[in-house]
Design a protein around this motif. Structure first.
Motif, PDB file in Angstrom:
ATOM      1  N   TRP A   4       0.919  -1.221  -0.049  1.00 53.56           N
ATOM      2  CA  TRP A   4      -0.151  -0.077   0.032  1.00 53.56           C
ATOM      3  C   TRP A   4       0.793   1.259  -0.124  1.00 53.56           C
ATOM      4  O   TRP A   4       1.902   1.076   0.095  1.00 53.56           O
ATOM      5  N   SER A   5       0.266   2.336  -0.239  1.00 53.86           N
ATOM      6  CA  SER A   5       0.971   3.666  -0.318  1.00 53.86           C
ATOM      7  C   SER A   5      -0.108   4.652   0.147  1.00 53.86           C
ATOM      8  O   SER A   5      -1.164   4.446   0.293  1.00 53.86           O
ATOM      9  N   LYS A   6       0.366   5.885   0.256  1.00 53.58           N
ATOM     10  CA  LYS A   6      -0.369   6.971   0.728  1.00 53.58           C
ATOM     11  C   LYS A   6      -0.758   7.984  -0.211  1.00 53.58           C
ATOM     12  O   LYS A   6      -0.044   8.041  -1.304  1.00 53.58           O
ATOM     13  N   VAL A   7      -2.014   8.447  -0.273  1.00 53.92           N
ATOM     14  CA  VAL A   7      -2.277   9.420  -1.224  1.00 53.92           C
ATOM     15  C   VAL A   7      -1.354  10.577  -1.121  1.00 53.92           C
ATOM     16  O   VAL A   7      -0.804  11.007  -0.003  1.00 53.92           O
ATOM     17  N   THR A   8      -0.951  11.396  -2.133  1.00 51.04           N
ATOM     18  CA  THR A   8       0.146  12.420  -2.255  1.00 51.04           C
ATOM     19  C   THR A   8      -0.650  13.786  -2.446  1.00 51.04           C
ATOM     20  O   THR A   8      -1.475  13.993  -3.299  1.00 51.04           O
ATOM     21  N   ILE A   9      -0.130  14.810  -2.010  1.00 54.71           N
ATOM     22  CA  ILE A   9      -0.720  16.142  -2.309  1.00 54.71           C
ATOM     23  C   ILE A   9      -0.478  16.539  -3.728  1.00 54.71           C
ATOM     24  O   ILE A   9      -1.335  17.130  -4.412  1.00 54.71           O
ATOM     25  N   GLY A  10       0.544  16.079  -4.454  1.00 55.58           N
ATOM     26  CA  GLY A  10       0.875  16.349  -5.640  1.00 55.58           C
ATOM     27  C   GLY A  10       2.171  15.551  -6.188  1.00 55.58           C
ATOM     28  O   GLY A  10       2.717  14.862  -5.399  1.00 55.58           O
ATOM     29  N   LEU A  17       5.940   3.697  -0.183  1.00 59.21           N
ATOM     30  CA  LEU A  17       5.511   2.367  -0.466  1.00 59.21           C
ATOM     31  C   LEU A  17       5.789   1.442   0.778  1.00 59.21           C
ATOM     32  O   LEU A  17       6.949   1.360   1.500  1.00 59.21           O
ATOM     33  N   TYR A  18       4.612   0.683   1.276  1.00 61.12           N
ATOM     34  CA  TYR A  18       4.796  -0.179   2.445  1.00 61.12           C
ATOM     35  C   TYR A  18       4.323  -1.478   1.907  1.00 61.12           C
ATOM     36  O   TYR A  18       3.579  -1.681   1.102  1.00 61.12           O
ATOM     37  N   LEU A  19       4.839  -2.633   2.557  1.00 66.48           N
ATOM     38  CA  LEU A  19       4.461  -3.931   1.952  1.00 66.48           C
ATOM     39  C   LEU A  19       5.248  -5.044   3.025  1.00 66.48           C
ATOM     40  O   LEU A  19       6.041  -4.538   3.899  1.00 66.48           O
ATOM     41  N   GLU A  20       4.661  -6.185   2.892  1.00 68.07           N
ATOM     42  CA  GLU A  20       5.479  -7.291   3.383  1.00 68.07           C
ATOM     43  C   GLU A  20       5.886  -8.205   2.756  1.00 68.07           C
ATOM     44  O   GLU A  20       5.558  -8.469   1.569  1.00 68.07           O
ATOM     45  N   ILE A  21       7.056  -8.921   3.108  1.00 60.74           N
ATOM     46  CA  ILE A  21       7.962  -9.731   2.152  1.00 60.74           C
ATOM     47  C   ILE A  21       8.429 -11.046   3.110  1.00 60.74           C
ATOM     48  O   ILE A  21       8.902 -10.920   4.120  1.00 60.74           O
ATOM     49  N   THR A  22       7.737 -11.970   2.444  1.00 54.63           N
ATOM     50  CA  THR A  22       8.071 -13.246   3.112  1.00 54.63           C
ATOM     51  C   THR A  22       9.006 -14.160   2.403  1.00 54.63           C
ATOM     52  O   THR A  22       8.747 -14.381   1.053  1.00 54.63           O
ATOM     53  N   ALA A  73       7.165  -0.777   6.794  1.00 56.09           N
ATOM     54  CA  ALA A  73       5.963  -0.033   7.270  1.00 56.09           C
ATOM     55  C   ALA A  73       6.540   1.349   7.986  1.00 56.09           C
ATOM     56  O   ALA A  73       7.432   1.578   8.202  1.00 56.09           O
ATOM     57  N   PRO A  74       5.327   2.152   8.234  1.00 51.49           N
ATOM     58  CA  PRO A  74       5.758   3.320   9.057  1.00 51.49           C
ATOM     59  C   PRO A  74       6.571   3.186  10.105  1.00 51.49           C
ATOM     60  O   PRO A  74       6.308   2.232  10.951  1.00 51.49           O
ATOM     61  N   ALA A  86       3.030  11.226 -11.637  1.00 51.11           N
ATOM     62  CA  ALA A  86       1.690  11.901 -11.460  1.00 51.11           C
ATOM     63  C   ALA A  86       1.286  11.641  -9.594  1.00 51.11           C
ATOM     64  O   ALA A  86       1.937  10.898  -8.946  1.00 51.11           O
ATOM     65  N   ALA A  87       0.587  12.393  -9.273  1.00 56.59           N
ATOM     66  CA  ALA A  87       0.123  12.142  -7.662  1.00 56.59           C
ATOM     67  C   ALA A  87      -0.650  10.896  -7.662  1.00 56.59           C
ATOM     68  O   ALA A  87      -1.328  10.449  -8.522  1.00 56.59           O
TER      69      ALA A  87
END
Length: 106
Positions: A4-10, A17-22, A73-74, A86-87
Motif C-alpha cells: 500500500w501507499s499513501k495519497v500524495t498532495i501532488g 511504499l509499504y509491504l510485507e516480504i516473506t 511499514a511506517p 503523477a500524484a
C-alpha cells in the motif's frame, strides 16, 4: 503481500511504499532495490530516531532472513517514491518490482 501507499498532495512530493516480504526459501536474502513506473527515483529508506530526532537515511539493503516475514511499514524500513510521474490518488494501483540480492527481480 499487503502492499500500500499513501495519497500524495501532488507529483512534486514523494510517495511512500509499504509491504510485507516473506522469504519461504532456505537461505537468507536481502532486498536491494525497488522500481516502479510511477516514480523516477524509487529508493529504500529506514526511519531512524536518534536523540529524539527522526531521519530517513537511504538503506543499501534490507535483510530478509530465511523463513521470516519482513515488514516495510511506517516508522521502519519503507520505499520512498521520489520523482512521481503523477500524484498518487485513493484507489490507484501500480506495478512494483523488488530486486533481491539472491532471488533477483520479483
Amino acid at each position: 503481500d499487503h502492499a500500500w501507499s499513501k495519497v500524495t498532495i501532488g507529483a512534486d512530493r514523494p510517495g511512500v511504499l509499504y509491504l510485507e516480504i516473506t522469504n519461504n526459501g532456505g537461505a537468507d536474502d536481502a532486498l536491494i532495490g525497488v522500481s516502479t513506473p510511477v516514480a523516477g527515483m524509487p529508493m529504500l529508506h529506514e526511519t531512524v530516531v536518534k536523540d529524539g530526532v527522526a531521519s530517513m537515511p537511504h538503506a543499501m539493503s534490507i535483510p530478509v532472513p530465511a523463513g521470516k516475514t519482513v515488514e516495510l511499514a511506517p516508522g521502519g524500513y519503507h520505499g520512498m517514491l521520489m520523482g512521481l510521474t503523477a500524484a498518487l490518488k485513493e484507489g490507484d494501483r501500480f506495478p512494483v518490482t523488488l530486486t533481491f540480492e539472491k532471488a533477483g527481480d520479483v
